[in-house]
Motif scaffolding. Structure first.
Motif, short mmCIF file in Angstrom:
data_model
loop_
_atom_site.label_atom_id
_atom_site.label_comp_id
_atom_site.label_asym_id
_atom_site.label_seq_id
_atom_site.Cartn_x
_atom_site.Cartn_y
_atom_site.Cartn_z
N THR B 54 0.80 -1.23 0.00
CA THR B 54 0.00 0.00 0.00
C THR B 54 0.83 1.28 0.00
OG1 THR B 54 -0.29 0.42 2.37
CG2 THR B 54 -1.78 -1.17 1.35
N ALA B 55 2.12 1.17 -0.36
CA ALA B 55 2.90 2.41 -0.48
C ALA B 55 2.43 3.21 -1.69
CB ALA B 55 4.38 2.11 -0.60
N VAL B 56 2.04 2.50 -2.76
CA VAL B 56 1.41 3.16 -3.91
C VAL B 56 0.10 2.45 -4.20
CG1 VAL B 56 3.56 3.93 -4.96
CG2 VAL B 56 2.61 1.74 -5.61
N ARG B 57 -0.85 3.21 -4.77
CA ARG B 57 -2.14 2.59 -5.09
C ARG B 57 -2.05 1.99 -6.48
NH1 ARG B 57 -3.56 6.11 -8.82
NH2 ARG B 57 -2.10 7.69 -8.17
N PRO B 58 -2.72 0.86 -6.71
CA PRO B 58 -2.71 0.30 -8.06
C PRO B 58 -3.56 1.14 -9.00
CG PRO B 58 -4.12 -1.00 -6.62
CD PRO B 58 -3.48 0.04 -5.76
N ASP B 59 -3.17 1.19 -10.28
CA ASP B 59 -3.98 1.88 -11.28
C ASP B 59 -4.96 0.93 -11.95
OD1 ASP B 59 -3.06 4.57 -11.17
OD2 ASP B 59 -1.17 3.89 -12.00
N GLY B 60 -4.77 -0.36 -11.71
CA GLY B 60 -5.70 -1.33 -12.28
C GLY B 60 -5.62 -2.61 -11.48
N GLY B 61 -6.67 -3.41 -11.53
CA GLY B 61 -6.67 -4.67 -10.82
C GLY B 61 -6.87 -4.50 -9.33
#
Lengths: 294, 223, 219
Positions: B54-61
């Protein structure tokens, strides 16, 4: 559905402008009693919120696919502005105390109103984005900020042009004008911030946060400048207009409102297209290519 | 000690600007297993670990850790996961001990076992020196102590061998075995295929942000 | 949570106390330079002393605010804390309170410089400290939020003042007026109105920025 929304918004716009805004303007600046028996605050609120609701509905109605609506609005706006300018410059009689200088009020007052409306729209779009996460509203926010900045800049120029012959100085520290100048810088800062953030999600989130914070500042700036100014010198406001002459004011208000709405719709469209490009899903990669890569 | 899938990623994607660092990654990992993730530079190993933690949010999936969604139930995921990142997450102006104390305070844990942890990563004698005076390898060791302090259920180790000396390699392997013995799921992103496959149960190769191979760590194809 | 965050901030600030001295010297130098804009006319300098004090404090505050996120960004320590997970709101208030304390100290430290350079002494030291504390609270609440944003982008040195300065106009105005009334005398007791404005500004931004901070530091 969207078509109905569009016409609903147009009706709301007309009602707000006619019954609220201009009645108030006429009352405040032209000493013409068009009050319809409502107190000033109520009329102002009705006008302001009505106009705002109308533009919001217009933006929702705009699915970024139809170019003819903003174009039609823009052309209508230009026509109204031409009519207003003609009446304001050539038909309206010069004012008895301030003479020809007073004519700038016919554009100055509507510009002031709609600069604030554009900023409010940006605030509303920021709140919608923050809670909904819909990037279309980020596009609308950017468009509103840009148009608001242009209007605020025009307002400051007009204010300076008005102040020089009237008070003998370019800037008279009127609370309304000073608040607009502060807002201009605050929103220019937000536009600058947007240029320095590459990630579209972060950019939208940060500028929404900054817009909310800047907008909340508006009344505080207004009152602080007002107190600060009143403790120094008492200056009469430019509302000593005796002869009611409402056609140029009304036509210009319609003109600026329609033109502003058209610009916001077009600008939001550009932003939305850019965002669509930035937020596109990953390109499909066929298996052959993948096999080669290993 | 979860028996069902502890990590479950579906079509995970993440972009940086125009480039898709993670294009389409799906995999599951059972609780308590050790997974090695390998692949060339820019294949998406770090981004995968950063997305899962969760350091970065996914852009897909989407992805689930211990049953929690990494976007919607981020706080719950964070309570389970510890990330050993490329960035050390340390304050240079504080001492090793103070850095761990800050972490313990924020976790609401006691500072009692900080000294033991520092000894564990062989930094006991430098405990009161500021991190600014540390070498890259020593920072890595301190980051390891930070991960251990979190007592995670899923540990994500991004390049754990990087900048370490041979003794450090042994330390990494001891720590991973220790975590595994305690039931922790471990994901290791690394270039050290030979070393990592010795301690890993499973392996996954990434290529251009996609899964290129998945299987037992002992059967990793040699390139 | 808040106590942990505050403890960390105070520790970080204590470790970088040399930086505080540097900012103080910068502020004092600014006060010295401002007087050249007016000329050596004691009465005029005294008139403008409050404005100069706050402008000096404002310029110094951008350094303090930007610096407070330097340690968080160099090794991504802030991200590390958020992943623990630490509550972003607690992190924000910890940092904002620490910045507030530091700016208040800075303001109080600049007062003697002002008194000496501009002959702007006052016996109402208590009120002066209250005004400085309220004014710097107005600087640090939005300042900490904007510093968190600008610390993560290119050309941070330009963006922080660009965003912050227009915003804090009311706080600056109120602080200058209140300070000025304290120094020059306040026969009509007008300063209370400005103090109320400051309190309102602080209340609004301390709550609003705390609510929004999570959106700024999280992806």
């Amino acid at each position: 559905m969207k078509r109905n929304l569009f016409w609903l918004a147009i009706a709301l716009l007309a009602a707000a402008v006619y019954f609220g805004l201009l009645v108030t303007i006429g009352d405040q600046y032209l000493h013409a009693d068009l009050s319809l028996g409502l107190p000033v605050v109520a009329r102002t609120l009705v006008a302001f919120l009505g106009g705002l609701a109308a533009i919001v509905i217009l933006l929702i109605a705009d699915d970024f696919s139809n170019l003819s609506r903003p174009k039609a609005l823009g052309i209508a706006g230009v026509v109204f502005l031409l009519i207003g300018s003609y009446f304001g410059l050539f038909v309206a009689p010069p004012e008895q105390f301030m003479g020809e200088t007073q004519r700038i009020m016919y554009v100055h007052v509507p510009t002031a109103w709609f600069a604030l409306v554009a900023m409010t729209l940006a605030f509303a779009a920021a709140v919608v984005f923050l809670f909904g996460g819909d990037h279309d509203w980020d596009a609308r926010m950017e468009a509103s900020i840009e148009v608001g900045v242009v209007l605020a800049f025009l307002l400051c120029c007009q204010g300076a042009i008005w102040a020089k012959p009237t008070w003998g100085v370019w800037w008279d520290w009127d609370p309304r004008l000073t608040t607009t100048a502060v807002l201009l810088f605050a929103f220019l800062g937000i536009l600058a911030l947007r240029k320095f953030v590459d990630d579209p999600h972060r950019r939208a989130m940060w500028s929404a946060v900054a817009t909310i914070i800047a907008y909340v500042d508006v009344p505080i700036v207004y009152f602080s400048v007002k107190w600060w100014n009143s403790l120094h010198q008492q200056q009469s406001n430019p509302n000593t207009v005796s002869k009611p002459f409402w056609i140029p004011l009304r036509a210009n208000a319609f003109g600026i409102l329609l033109l502003m709405t058209a610009f916001i719709m077009l600008r939001a469209r550009i932003s939305a297209l850019r965002l669509k490009h930035e937020l596109a899903p990953p390109p499909p990669l066929d298996d052959a290519e993948l096999g080669e890569a290993i | 000690m979860a028996t069902s899938a502890d990590v479950d990623a579906k079509n995970l994607a993440r972009r940086y600007g125009r480039r898709w660092a993670l294009a389409d990654v799906s995999f599951t990992l059972a609780g308590g297993a050790v997974l090695m993730v390998a692949g060339p530079n820019g294949s998406g190993k770090s981004t995968l670990l950063r997305t899962l933690s969760t350091a970065v949010r996914p852009d897909g999936g989407s992805a689930r850790i211990g049953g929690f969604d990494v976007v919607r139930e981020r706080e719950d995921v964070r309570k389970l996961v510890a990330l050993l990142s490329h960035a050390s997450y340390l304050y240079d102006s504080l001492t090793a001990k103070q850095n761990l104390a800050v972490v313990a305070d924020h976790l609401g844990r006691s500072r009692a076992n900080i000294d033991a942890l520092l000894d564990r990563v062989a930094l006991g004698r430098r405990a009161d020196d500021t991190v600014a005076t540390f070498s890259a390898g020593m920072r890595k060791r301190l980051s390891f102590a930070r991960v251990l302090l979190q007592e995670p259920r899923v540990a994500m180790l991004d390049e754990p061998y990087g900048q370490l000396d041979p003794e450090g390699f042994v330390l990494v392997e001891d720590v991973v075995r220790e975590l595994k013995a305690g039931g922790t799921t471990v994901i290791i992103a690394t270039h050290q295929l030979a070393r990592a496959s010795a301690i890993a149960d499973e392996a996954m190769l990434l290529e251009a942000g996609r899964v290129a191979w998945r299987g037992k760590a002992s059967e990793v194809p040699q390139r | 949570m808040l106590i942990a965050a505050l403890r960390k901030e105070l520790l970080l600030q204590w470790r970088s106390r040399a930086q505080f001295m540097a900012v103080f010297v910068f502020g004092a130098a600014a006060l010295l330079l401002f007087s050249f804009a007016v000329g050596p006319v004691a009465e005029m300098l005294r008139q403008f002393s409050a404005g100069f004090l706050w402008l000096g404090l404002l310029l110094s505050s951008t350094l303090t605010l930007a610096e407070s996120f330097h340690a968080e960004m160099e090794n991504r320590a802030l991200e590390g804390l958020l992943l623990l997970p630490a509550n972003p709101r607690a992190l924000y208030y910890g940092k904002a309170i620490a910045n507030w304390l530091q700016l208040t100290l800075l303001g109080i430290a600049l007062v003697p410089v002002m008194v000496i350079l501009y002959d702007a002494g006052t016996t109402r030291v208590g009120s002066l400290i209250v005004v400085i504390a309220l004014g710097t609270a107005g600087l640090s609440a939005p300042g900490t939020l904007y510093a968190a944003m600008t610390a993560q982008v290119r050309s941070k040195q330009t963006l922080l003042p660009l965003l912050l300065f227009p915003l804090i106009v009311p706080a600056l105005l109120a602080s200058v007026k209140a300070t000025s009334l304290i120094i020059l005398g306040d026969p009509m007791n007008q300063s209370s109105a400005w103090i109320i404005l400051l309190v309102a500004f602080d209340a609004i931004y301390w709550s609003l920025c705390g609510l929004l901070f999570g959106r700024v530091v999280e992806e």
